[in-house]
Design an enzyme around this catalytic site. Structure first.
Site, PDB file in Angstrom:
ATOM      1  N   HIS A 168       0.879  -1.169   0.000  1.00  0.00           N
ATOM      2  CA  HIS A 168       0.000   0.000   0.000  1.00  0.00           C
ATOM      3  C   HIS A 168       0.918   1.222   0.000  1.00  0.00           C
ATOM      4  CE1 HIS A 168      -2.463  -2.968   2.267  1.00  0.00           C
ATOM      5  NE2 HIS A 168      -3.477  -2.400   1.663  1.00  0.00           N
ATOM      6  N   ASP A 215       2.326   1.693   3.399  1.00  0.00           N
ATOM      7  CA  ASP A 215       3.250   0.689   3.952  1.00  0.00           C
ATOM      8  C   ASP A 215       4.679   1.190   3.770  1.00  0.00           C
ATOM      9  OD1 ASP A 215       1.091  -0.989   4.346  1.00  0.00           O
ATOM     10  OD2 ASP A 215       1.426  -2.128   2.506  1.00  0.00           O
ATOM     11  N   MET A 255       2.660  -5.781  -7.626  1.00  0.00           N
ATOM     12  CA  MET A 255       1.322  -5.254  -7.335  1.00  0.00           C
ATOM     13  C   MET A 255       1.420  -4.123  -6.318  1.00  0.00           C
ATOM     14  SD  MET A 255      -1.048  -5.513  -4.623  1.00  0.00           S
ATOM     15  CE  MET A 255      -1.680  -6.997  -3.849  1.00  0.00           C
ATOM     16  N   GLU A 279     -10.869  -6.693  -5.071  1.00  0.00           N
ATOM     17  CA  GLU A 279     -10.874  -7.715  -4.012  1.00  0.00           C
ATOM     18  C   GLU A 279     -12.111  -7.568  -3.134  1.00  0.00           C
ATOM     19  OE1 GLU A 279      -7.273  -7.807  -1.728  1.00  0.00           O
ATOM     20  OE2 GLU A 279      -8.179  -8.986  -0.113  1.00  0.00           O
ATOM     21  N   LYS A 296     -14.796  -8.748   0.037  1.00  0.00           N
ATOM     22  CA  LYS A 296     -14.808  -9.277   1.410  1.00  0.00           C
ATOM     23  C   LYS A 296     -16.220  -9.052   1.949  1.00  0.00           C
ATOM     24  CE  LYS A 296     -12.149  -8.944   5.700  1.00  0.00           C
ATOM     25  NZ  LYS A 296     -11.052  -8.252   6.409  1.00  0.00           N
ATOM     26  N   GLU A 314      -9.624 -13.614  -2.480  1.00  0.00           N
ATOM     27  CA  GLU A 314      -8.828 -14.020  -1.305  1.00  0.00           C
ATOM     28  C   GLU A 314      -9.474 -15.224  -0.626  1.00  0.00           C
ATOM     29  OE1 GLU A 314      -7.166 -11.206   1.566  1.00  0.00           O
ATOM     30  OE2 GLU A 314      -7.904 -12.494   3.179  1.00  0.00           O
ATOM     31  N   HIS A 374     -11.465 -14.427   2.541  1.00  0.00           N
ATOM     32  CA  HIS A 374     -12.682 -13.634   2.385  1.00  0.00           C
ATOM     33  C   HIS A 374     -13.849 -14.448   1.835  1.00  0.00           C
ATOM     34  CE1 HIS A 374     -10.002  -9.782   2.132  1.00  0.00           C
ATOM     35  NE2 HIS A 374      -9.846 -10.459   3.259  1.00  0.00           N
ATOM     36  N   ASP A 387      -5.042 -13.742  -3.657  1.00  0.00           N
ATOM     37  CA  ASP A 387      -4.550 -13.607  -2.285  1.00  0.00           C
ATOM     38  C   ASP A 387      -4.662 -14.960  -1.597  1.00  0.00           C
ATOM     39  OD1 ASP A 387      -4.005 -10.962  -2.648  1.00  0.00           O
ATOM     40  OD2 ASP A 387      -5.375 -10.219  -1.100  1.00  0.00           O
ATOM     41  N   ASP A 441     -11.712 -12.278   9.980  1.00  0.00           N
ATOM     42  CA  ASP A 441     -10.696 -12.486   8.931  1.00  0.00           C
ATOM     43  C   ASP A 441      -9.387 -12.932   9.586  1.00  0.00           C
ATOM     44  OD1 ASP A 441      -9.561 -12.368   6.398  1.00  0.00           O
ATOM     45  OD2 ASP A 441      -9.000 -10.271   6.598  1.00  0.00           O
ATOM     46  N   ASP A 471      -6.670 -14.582   8.135  1.00  0.00           N
ATOM     47  CA  ASP A 471      -5.437 -14.434   7.340  1.00  0.00           C
ATOM     48  C   ASP A 471      -4.344 -15.400   7.797  1.00  0.00           C
ATOM     49  OD1 ASP A 471      -6.543 -12.435   5.735  1.00  0.00           O
ATOM     50  OD2 ASP A 471      -5.818 -10.812   7.003  1.00  0.00           O
ATOM     51  N   ASP A 521      -1.356 -13.213   1.365  1.00  0.00           N
ATOM     52  CA  ASP A 521      -1.932 -12.125   2.146  1.00  0.00           C
ATOM     53  C   ASP A 521      -2.342 -12.696   3.492  1.00  0.00           C
ATOM     54  OD1 ASP A 521      -2.921  -9.814   3.064  1.00  0.00           O
ATOM     55  OD2 ASP A 521      -4.737  -9.807   1.858  1.00  0.00           O
TER      56      ASP A 521
END
Ligand code: GLT
Ligand code: MN
Ligand code: MN
Length: 389
Positions: free
Chosen positions: A56, A59, A90, A183, A185, A219, A222, A247, A257, A259, A289
């Protein structure tokens, strides 16, 4: 013999900076790990055999960085990518952390917030392009509601559409070679998110100005949160030519979530997914992810990252065995019955094919008597996975 399970750049494994950088915060507890410097993460992941990192905007670049601070950070980061031979395939925008996005970014009721989200995203697209990203992900973490009475529902779809149209045209105008991956969710952090599954996204894409530039980023966690079969969503996206990114992680059904590390929960579905990606010659990133358990220190983070990649390669080897197992393949060719004549009749309507189909006697009671051997097929799959075959 070379270690089959040693990740290498050619395997195209990528991690979000936010994944290995996850500090283990949750709604009930504070961070348990220190932040990682992005340049350090690049070095560590390259040592583990990854192909690249995804990010991102924030980030890498703090929300309130000045233009000169931004340029310095980007310069150092590019140097690290270069030093360690790592890519940024990405990029994406953080449109969920800052309080300004508390009621959404592109779907906020306030036009100023929506315009700010567009401005922030244009800058983040520029950053992605500068780092070489060719896939741009949109995850609308705050695009949702707790109080549906507060918004005119169709507006939220329209604003989302206008934003996507704005960005596809922006990318074209800049001459970037970049495609978008949406994406979905179902919920979290909002009570309910708009465009909540990959299926919703696939339809939404067809309503855009440049649908050819836009695909999905399904994902595992998700779709599983929504109670769906992740593989089915991936297959539908692939068949539509819309699988632009993926993902990979894991998740228990009907939970927040999680992950989780790839392959840590639903081994059979992870296997079928890896087999699908490998059988179809998926040439995009195998992007993880996910994040380490909150119990872990920094070493646990690298154990987690190495584990995701190693598990993928183990499942890839299992897929090879499955494909080369003569008993399994023999069963599959019996199970997947072919009939050229009938399939020809069904593949396209004509008055003639309708007439012919109407006159045929299919003997349904006879057809129904046939056992399909799925018990055996599933057992053999299990045995491949357990290493006894
Ligand atoms: C966030 C989210 C992920 C998205 C990332 C991209 S950020 O961590 O949980 O599923 O893919 O915005
Ligand atoms: Mn994701
Ligand atoms: Mn997730």
């Amino acid at each position: 013999m070379a270690d089959l399970y040693q990740p290498k750049p050619e395997h195209k494994f990528t991690f979000g900076l936010w994944t290995i950088g996850n500090q283990g915060r949750d709604p009930f507890g504070a961070a348990v790990r220190l932040p990682l410097k992005p340049t350090y993460s690049v070095k560590k992941l390259s040592e583990l055999g990854a192909y690249g990192v995804n990010l991102h905007d924030n980030d890498l670049i703090p929300f309130d960085a000045s233009a000169s601070e931004r340029d310095q950070i980007v310069k150092e980061f590019k140097q690290a990518l270069n030093d360690y031979g790592m890519k940024v395939p990405m990029a994406t925008t953080n449109l969920f952390y800052h309080p300004v996005f508390k009621d959404g970014a592109f779907t906020s009721n306030d036009p100023k917030v929506r315009a700010f989200a567009i401005q922030k995203t244009m800058n983040a697209i520029d950053l992605g392009a500068e780092l070489g990203a060719t896939i741009y992900v949109f995850w609308g973490g705050r695009e949702g509601a707790e109080v549906d009475a507060a918004k005119n529902g169709p507006d939220t779809i329209k604003w989302n559409r206008e934003a996507m149209n704005f960005f596809t045209n922006y990318v074209k105008d800049q001459g970037y070679s970049m495609r978008f991956a949406l994406e979905a969710k179902p919920n979290e952090p909002r009570g309910d998110l708009y465009l909540s599954t990959t299926g919703h996204m696939l339809h939404f894409i067809e309503t855009l100005d440049h649908p050819e530039m836009v695909g999905v980023n399904p994902e595992f966690a998700h779709e599983t949160m929504a109670g769906l079969n992740f593989l089915h969503g991936v297959v539908q996206a692939y068949e539509a030519g819309k699988l632009f990114h993926i993902d990979l992680n894991d998740q228990k059904m009907s939970r927040f979530d999680q992950d989780l590390r790839f392959g840590s929960e639903n081994i059979k579905l992870a296997f079928l997914l890896v087999k699908f990606l490998e059988d179809t010659g998926w040439d995009g990133s195998r992007h993880f992810d996910a994040h380490a358990y909150r119990t872990e220190d920094e070493q646990g983070v690298w154990d987690f990252a190495a584990g995701c990649m190693r598990s993928y390669l183990i499942l890839k080897e299992k897929a090879r065995r499955f494909n080369e197992d003569s008993e399994i393949q023999g069963m599959l060719s019996e199970i997947r019955v072919r009939d050229e004549e009938l399939e020809g009749l069904m593949s396209a309507y004509s008055a003639e094919s309708a007439k012919q189909l109407r006159t045929m006697d299919f003997k349904p009671d006879e057809l129904a008597k046939k056992g399909l051997q799925y018990e055996k097929l599933d057992q053999l799959t299990f045995e491949i996975l357990m290493g006894v075959r």
